[in-house]
Design an enzyme around this catalytic site. Structure first.
Site, mmCIF file in Angstrom:
data_model
loop_
_atom_site.group_PDB
_atom_site.id
_atom_site.type_symbol
_atom_site.label_atom_id
_atom_site.label_comp_id
_atom_site.label_asym_id
_atom_site.label_seq_id
_atom_site.Cartn_x
_atom_site.Cartn_y
_atom_site.Cartn_z
ATOM 1 N N THR A 202 54.013 -3.954 -7.898
ATOM 2 C CA THR A 202 54.583 -3.616 -6.582
ATOM 3 C C THR A 202 55.974 -4.236 -6.521
ATOM 4 O OG1 THR A 202 53.916 -5.614 -5.389
ATOM 5 C CG2 THR A 202 52.255 -3.874 -5.585
ATOM 6 N N ASP A 203 56.701 -3.901 -5.499
ATOM 7 C CA ASP A 203 58.051 -4.476 -5.364
ATOM 8 C C ASP A 203 57.993 -5.992 -5.224
ATOM 9 O OD1 ASP A 203 59.182 -2.008 -5.575
ATOM 10 O OD2 ASP A 203 59.216 -1.658 -3.406
ATOM 11 N N CYS A 204 56.955 -6.466 -4.517
ATOM 12 C CA CYS A 204 56.866 -7.917 -4.308
ATOM 13 C C CYS A 204 56.115 -8.623 -5.438
ATOM 14 C CB CYS A 204 56.236 -8.217 -2.957
ATOM 15 S SG CYS A 204 54.833 -7.179 -2.550
ATOM 16 N N TYR A 205 55.304 -7.881 -6.177
ATOM 17 C CA TYR A 205 54.538 -8.452 -7.302
ATOM 18 C C TYR A 205 54.759 -7.573 -8.527
ATOM 19 C CZ TYR A 205 52.060 -11.105 -3.686
ATOM 20 O OH TYR A 205 51.741 -11.930 -2.651
#
Lengths: 395, 138
Positions: free
Chosen positions: A135-138
């Site tokens: 994901t963008d954050c992970y």
């Protein structure tokens, strides 16, 4: 009459009188119930045996870059990752990836979730393999690393069902050897297996849940934990003897404790040939002697505890509910029982020796003032039955 | 002369397996032999666990004979081991052990003990122990 506060004051000042559930009957016989109830503060109970409904939450902390784990294996054993990014739940009965299970019957089941939990508590280095969709954050999508329990932020055992109040004795009336979670059962009732600490078992010493409830502090494999809920399948409403002892399963406890405080000798992986893997756990539960009635319950003896014999060759798998005979723990512990004139050898999956050791370790901790009792915040329900699963057609 | 029985384990290194050692123990040394377990495969190392019964002199001469074949003789006859650290003393193995080598030593504490001298190496305990406390050296 005593209160929790009074008992804890005596524990704190190192003056508490503590006996194990193995010692208390003779003590009460000698002193009399009234005098013993005045004198004794705590009776310790314990059990050690396979408890399949066990497992733990692990938090790994965040890697650089971060990963939102969507699938993961510890020592090639699948863990559940449908919670937050780096939290997983490791279950005791999960098989190792690639285990042939019962493909080559009876399977050996040498290593699985229970063994990972044992190795974790023993401080061994374990492999984590994790995948993610990114994901963008992970952003990290794959991770392989090695860790010990010291590296984890939390390793918290959370067991939905431990300490069954009473339990079946397994026997096999069929004409072939069967492999069950109650062990190997020879055909035509050649042997029988039980799994209970009997007179030392926690809920058999408090049959009506007067002191053991949600919030009770327990000794879980050496750590101080507590009862966080009634256990799954808890069924307080059941057939009981005149002394309140359930004639079958009945109550259960959901337990939790910090695994970093546990002792590996009381957290042991189990391999049951032809069945699967599990975890054997040591649990100790203190019973505050608040009054004579509670003390009297702790004086239960093996001969007072009924044990239902269930045919695992047919009645258990088919869920008929049939009990083929009844015996008691005094008879079981002699190593053989007689059913319809036939002598049947008896074995145990529960270790009385280890349970006794735990009851004594807990008693020592209380005497030293290191283990205070916690008053339950809610009692275990005594009015529920266990429901079967009804198979329905789509509506 | 007093007859005694001794449990022995022979370890055969590679290529020492083709000689009829047991035949000679019986025929030349007058020993009564009771083999519990053997794994003797040509071209591979081999093991033999057995009881020998005879006078101490007969047993000694038999052992001396066996040793001429580079065979290692283990006097404790430990083909099956029981690791006390791994044992939880549940007693599950006890009914499966046909010779009471594994048994409870005290009905009050229910501690499991392993009496090696009674073990006939049937390996039943290895198959049933949930904790891997029993093992075979071969």
């Amino acid at each position: 009459m005593k209160t929790y506060e009074q008992i804890n004051d005596r524990i704190s000042s190192g003056k508490a009188v503590v006996l194990t559930a193995d010692e208390i009957m003779d003590y009460v016989d000698k002193k009399g119930l009234a005098a013993a109830a005045q004198e004794v503060d705590v009776v310790t109970t314990a059990t050690f045996g396979p408890m399949c409904s066990s497992g733990c939450f692990l938090n790994f902390g965040h890697s650089k870059p971060k990963i939102r784990i969507s699938e993961a294996w510890v020592q090639d054993v699948l863990v559940y990752s449908g919670v937050a990014a780096v939290d997983v739940y490791l279950g005791a009965t999960q098989l190792r990836h690639g285990d042939p299970a019962n493909m080559y019957y009876p399977g050996e089941f040498r290593y699985g979730g229970g063994h990972v939990i044992e190795d974790l508590v023993a401080g061994k280095s374990l492999q984590l393999f994790a995948l993610s969709y990114g994901t963008d954050c992970y952003p990290l999508r794959e991770l392989r690393t090695y860790f010990t329990i010291k590296d984890l932020n939390q390793a918290i055992m959370v067991n939905p069902r431990n300490c069954y109040q009473n339990y079946n004795v397994a026997i096999n009336r069929s004409d072939r050897t069967i492999y069950t979670y109650m062990g190997r059962l020879e055909p035509n009732m050649k042997n029988a297996n039980y799994c209970s600490a009997g007179q030392l078992s926690p809920l058999l010493n408090d049959p009506l849940y007067e002191t053991i409830g949600v919030g009770t502090r327990v000794w879980l494999a050496g750590a101080q934990g507590h009862v966080y809920a009634e256990g799954t399948q808890h069924a307080g409403l059941c057939e009981r003897t005149a002394d309140g002892i359930p004639t079958g399963g009945a109550g259960t406890l959901a337990l939790t404790a910090d695994m970093k405080q546990m002792r590996a000798e009381f957290v042991r992986g189990v391999s049951l040939r032809g069945y699967g893997v599990s975890l054997a756990l040591g649990v100790g539960v203190p019973i505050p002697i608040l009054n004579e009635r509670i003390l009297k319950y702790t004086c239960v003896r093996d001969r007072d505890i009924p044990a239902p014999l269930i045919d695992y060759g047919s009645d258990y798998p088919q869920n008929t509910g049939k009990v083929i005979a009844r015996t008691n723990y005094e008879e079981l512990r002699r190593g053989e029982i007689t059913i319809g004139g036939k002598t049947v050898e008896v074995g145990s999956l529960s270790s009385y020796y280890k349970a006794l050791e735990i009851a004594n370790l807990l008693a020592d901790e209380i005497r030293r003032g290191d283990f205070l009792l916690a008053q339950p915040s809610a009692p275990l329900r005594a009015d529920t039955k266990m429901k079967p699963l009804v198979r329905r057609e789509p509506s | 002369m007093e007859m005694i029985t001794q449990k022995l384990m022979f370890y055969f290194p590679k290529c020492e397996c083709e000689k009829p050692i047991i035949y000679h123990l019986v025929k030349d040394h007058g020993l009564i032999v009771n083999v519990f377990r053997a794994k003797v495969t040509p071209e591979e190392e081999g093991y033999l666990v057995l009881d020998v019964t005879g006078t101490p002199e007969q047993i000694q001469s038999g052992i001396d004979f066996v040793k001429t074949f580079r065979v290692t003789v283990n006097y404790s006859g430990k083909g099956v081991t029981w690791e006390e650290q791994r044992c939880t003393h549940c007693g599950y193995c006890v009914p499966y052990c046909p010779t009471e080598a594994l048994r409870l030593d005290n009905p009050a504490t229910r501690r499991v003990i392993f009496d090696e001298s009674k073990c006939i190496e049937c390996l039943a305990c290895i198959r049933v122990c949930p904790f891997g406390a029993c093992a075979s050296v071969f």
